[in-house]
Design a protein around this motif. Structure first.
Motif, PDB file in Angstrom:
ATOM      1  N   PRO A 186       0.826  -1.210   0.000  1.00  0.00           N
ATOM      2  CA  PRO A 186       0.000   0.000   0.000  1.00  0.00           C
ATOM      3  C   PRO A 186       0.859   1.257   0.000  1.00  0.00           C
ATOM      4  O   PRO A 186       2.056   1.220   0.296  1.00  0.00           O
ATOM      5  N   THR A 187       0.248   2.378  -0.332  1.00  0.00           N
ATOM      6  CA  THR A 187       0.934   3.676  -0.291  1.00  0.00           C
ATOM      7  C   THR A 187      -0.050   4.784   0.089  1.00  0.00           C
ATOM      8  O   THR A 187      -1.121   4.884  -0.520  1.00  0.00           O
ATOM      9  N   TRP A 188       0.326   5.570   1.070  1.00  0.00           N
ATOM     10  CA  TRP A 188      -0.402   6.805   1.343  1.00  0.00           C
ATOM     11  C   TRP A 188       0.117   7.895   0.410  1.00  0.00           C
ATOM     12  O   TRP A 188       1.342   8.074   0.265  1.00  0.00           O
ATOM     13  N   LEU A 233       3.085  13.936  -2.534  1.00  0.00           N
ATOM     14  CA  LEU A 233       4.019  13.155  -1.715  1.00  0.00           C
ATOM     15  C   LEU A 233       3.532  11.708  -1.652  1.00  0.00           C
ATOM     16  O   LEU A 233       2.340  11.465  -1.471  1.00  0.00           O
ATOM     17  N   HIS A 234       4.442  10.766  -1.779  1.00  0.00           N
ATOM     18  CA  HIS A 234       4.136   9.359  -1.571  1.00  0.00           C
ATOM     19  C   HIS A 234       4.933   8.851  -0.375  1.00  0.00           C
ATOM     20  O   HIS A 234       6.162   9.036  -0.313  1.00  0.00           O
ATOM     21  N   ALA A 235       4.251   8.207   0.542  1.00  0.00           N
ATOM     22  CA  ALA A 235       4.928   7.579   1.672  1.00  0.00           C
ATOM     23  C   ALA A 235       5.529   6.248   1.240  1.00  0.00           C
ATOM     24  O   ALA A 235       5.127   5.661   0.232  1.00  0.00           O
ATOM     25  N   LEU A 246      -4.457   5.255   9.986  1.00  0.00           N
ATOM     26  CA  LEU A 246      -4.468   6.638  10.482  1.00  0.00           C
ATOM     27  C   LEU A 246      -5.541   7.448   9.759  1.00  0.00           C
ATOM     28  O   LEU A 246      -5.871   7.161   8.603  1.00  0.00           O
ATOM     29  N   SER A 247      -6.034   8.471  10.420  1.00  0.00           N
ATOM     30  CA  SER A 247      -6.969   9.375   9.743  1.00  0.00           C
ATOM     31  C   SER A 247      -6.221  10.143   8.663  1.00  0.00           C
ATOM     32  O   SER A 247      -4.997  10.345   8.751  1.00  0.00           O
ATOM     33  N   LYS A 248      -6.934  10.588   7.649  1.00  0.00           N
ATOM     34  CA  LYS A 248      -6.299  11.357   6.580  1.00  0.00           C
ATOM     35  C   LYS A 248      -5.667  12.626   7.119  1.00  0.00           C
ATOM     36  O   LYS A 248      -4.584  13.043   6.659  1.00  0.00           O
ATOM     37  N   GLU A 249      -6.315  13.242   8.089  1.00  0.00           N
ATOM     38  CA  GLU A 249      -5.785  14.480   8.661  1.00  0.00           C
ATOM     39  C   GLU A 249      -4.420  14.243   9.319  1.00  0.00           C
ATOM     40  O   GLU A 249      -3.495  15.050   9.175  1.00  0.00           O
ATOM     41  N   THR A 250      -4.298  13.127  10.033  1.00  0.00           N
ATOM     42  CA  THR A 250      -3.034  12.813  10.699  1.00  0.00           C
ATOM     43  C   THR A 250      -1.955  12.459   9.692  1.00  0.00           C
ATOM     44  O   THR A 250      -0.781  12.842   9.851  1.00  0.00           O
ATOM     45  N   VAL A 251      -2.337  11.742   8.640  1.00  0.00           N
ATOM     46  CA  VAL A 251      -1.379  11.402   7.583  1.00  0.00           C
ATOM     47  C   VAL A 251      -0.844  12.674   6.936  1.00  0.00           C
ATOM     48  O   VAL A 251       0.373  12.833   6.731  1.00  0.00           O
ATOM     49  N   ALA A 275      -5.528  13.616   1.138  1.00  0.00           N
ATOM     50  CA  ALA A 275      -4.806  12.346   1.221  1.00  0.00           C
ATOM     51  C   ALA A 275      -5.634  11.245   0.578  1.00  0.00           C
ATOM     52  O   ALA A 275      -6.869  11.277   0.586  1.00  0.00           O
ATOM     53  N   HIS A 276      -4.926  10.279   0.021  1.00  0.00           N
ATOM     54  CA  HIS A 276      -5.580   9.111  -0.573  1.00  0.00           C
ATOM     55  C   HIS A 276      -4.753   7.877  -0.238  1.00  0.00           C
ATOM     56  O   HIS A 276      -3.523   7.895  -0.364  1.00  0.00           O
TER      57      HIS A 276
END
Length: 330
Positions: A186-188, A233-235, A246-251, A275-276
Motif C-alpha cells: 500500500p501507499t499513502w 508526496l508518496h509515503a 491513520l486518519s487522513k488528517e493525521t497522515v 490524502a488518498h
C-alpha cells in the motif's frame, strides 16, 4: 474470426484498456466493467481547486519496443508529453541533484488523460463492482455487488489488482492460487497546494530514509495549469503499512512535516491538502508471468503484477492477454 458474444473485461486501468483496444482492433466486441466512477485505476488524477493532481502513478518509462511505439503514437495524439524535472535524491535528509537522465512520460494534461483516451467510445459500466465470475454450460456470467447479473460473455479478462483478481478467478483454481500468492504493497499519497511558490529548485525527488518515498512538484509536469504551487508526496510502503488506519488528517500532518524538513526551504501552511490511500499500489516483488491464462476455459488475468509492476508492465500484460485469447480463437 469474430466471437458471437462480447468479451468481458473487468478493470479499466492500463492493463484492461490495453486488452480492450487489442481485441477491438481485431474485430471483437468487448464490455468493460469498473468499480470506480471513471477509468484509470492507479493512473487516476483528482480534480481539485488547485487543478488536476496525479495521486497515483507519477510518470512512466518505455523500454520494450512495442510499448515505445505505442507511447510515440500517444505523443502524436497529444495524450502524453515528456517530463524533464529538476530531479534530486534525498538520503537521510541530505539533498543532492540526481544524475538520472532517463526519459519520463506523463499524461497530458493529467495522468488519467491516457486511459480516458484509450477508453474512447468502448462500452463500459462504471460504479459496478463485480463480485463473482462463473461459467455456465457454454458461456460466462458476472454478478455485481448489488446482485445484478451480466452476460452472457464468450471470454473473461480480469484486469484488477492481484488480491481482487484472485477472488474473481475461482472458476480457474490454478490461476486463483497464482494471483493469491502475489503480495501488493500500500501507499499513502498526499497532495499539497501553496499560494506562495516554495523557494526550491526541486521538481522531483527520490527519498531514502524517513516516511517519504517520493515527492513531485505536480505543476512542473506539462499541461498542468495551476495558479498554486502543487505537490504530491508518496509515503514508503513500510510507513504506510505501519500507519494504514491513520486518519487522513493525521497522515497529512505527518507527511507535511517530513516534507518541510526535507525540502530545504520555508514551508508555510498549505491552502489545500488531501490524502488518498492506495491499498494495492504496487506488487511487492516482480513476476514474469506476462499473463495468467486458462485458454480452454476462456478466462485470463493481467496487470502490472504479472510483470514489472510498472505502467509499461501493465500495458504489456493486457496486450499479451488479448493476444493469447486471439491465438486460441484461430
Amino acid at each position: 474470426m469474430n466471437t458471437a458474444l462480447p468479451i468481458a473485461i473487468i478493470g479499466t486501468g492500463i492493463a484492461g484498456l490495453s486488452a480492450a483496444q487489442t481485441l477491438h482492433a481485431a474485430g471483437h466486441s468487448v464490455q468493460l466493467f469498473d468499480k470506480s466512477r471513471g477509468s484509470g485505476g492507479r493512473m487516476a488524477s483528482k480534480r481539485s481547486d488547485a487543478g488536476a493532481l496525479d495521486l497515483g502513478a507519477q510518470y512512466f518509462t518505455a523500454r520494450d519496443r512495442r510499448f515505445v511505439d505505442v507511447v510515440q503514437d500517444w505523443q502524436t495524439r497529444g495524450w502524453v508529453a515528456q517530463w524533464s524535472p529538476s530531479l534530486y535524491n534525498s538520503h537521510d535528509g541530505t539533498l543532492g541533484a540526481s544524475p538520472d537522465e532517463q526519459v519520463r512520460w506523463v499524461g497530458s494534461p493529467r495522468m488519467s488523460a491516457i486511459t480516458r483516451a484509450m477508453l474512447g467510445a468502448l462500452p463500459v459500466t462504471f460504479d459496478c463492482r463485480i463480485t463473482e465470475v462463473f461459467r455456465g454450460e457454454q458461456h460466462w456470467q458476472l454478478v455485481d455487488a448489488n446482485g445484478n447479473s451480466h452476460g452472457p460473455f464468450s471470454h473473461v479478462i480480469v484486469a484488477a489488482p492481484a488480491p481482487q483478481a484472485s477472488a474473481l478467478l475461482s472458476s480457474a483454481p490454478k490461476l486463483a492460487a497464482a494471483a493469491a500468492s502475489v503480495a501488493m504493497d500500500p501507499t499513502w499519497a498526499v497532495a499539497l497546494a501553496f499560494s506562495t511558490p516554495l523557494q526550491t529548485p526541486v521538481e522531483g525527488c527520490f527519498v531514502r530514509g524517513g516516511p517519504l518515498d517520493w515527492l513531485a512538484r505536480n505543476r512542473s509536469k506539462p499541461g498542468r495549469d495551476s495558479q498554486l504551487d502543487t505537490w504530491v508526496l508518496h509515503a514508503t510502503s513500510q510507513w504506510t503499512k505501519q500507519h494504514l488506519d491513520l486518519s487522513k488528517e493525521t497522515v497529512i500532518e505527518q507527511l507535511l512535516g517530513a516534507f518541510a524538513e526535507l525540502i530545504g526551504c520555508t514551508v508555510l501552511a498549505p491552502t489545500l491538502s488531501l490524502a488518498h490511500r492506495w491499498l494495492y499500489a504496487r506488487p511487492a516483488s516482480a513476476h514474469q508471468w506476462g499473463v495468467l491464462a486458462d485458454a480452454d476455459l476462456g478466462i485470463y488475468a493481467c496487470g502490472d503484477w504479472c510483470l514489472s509492476g510498472r505502467v509499461e508492465g501493465a500495458w504489456l500484460s493486457g496486450h499479451e492477454a488479448a493476444r493469447r485469447l486471439l491465438d486460441h480463437l484461430q
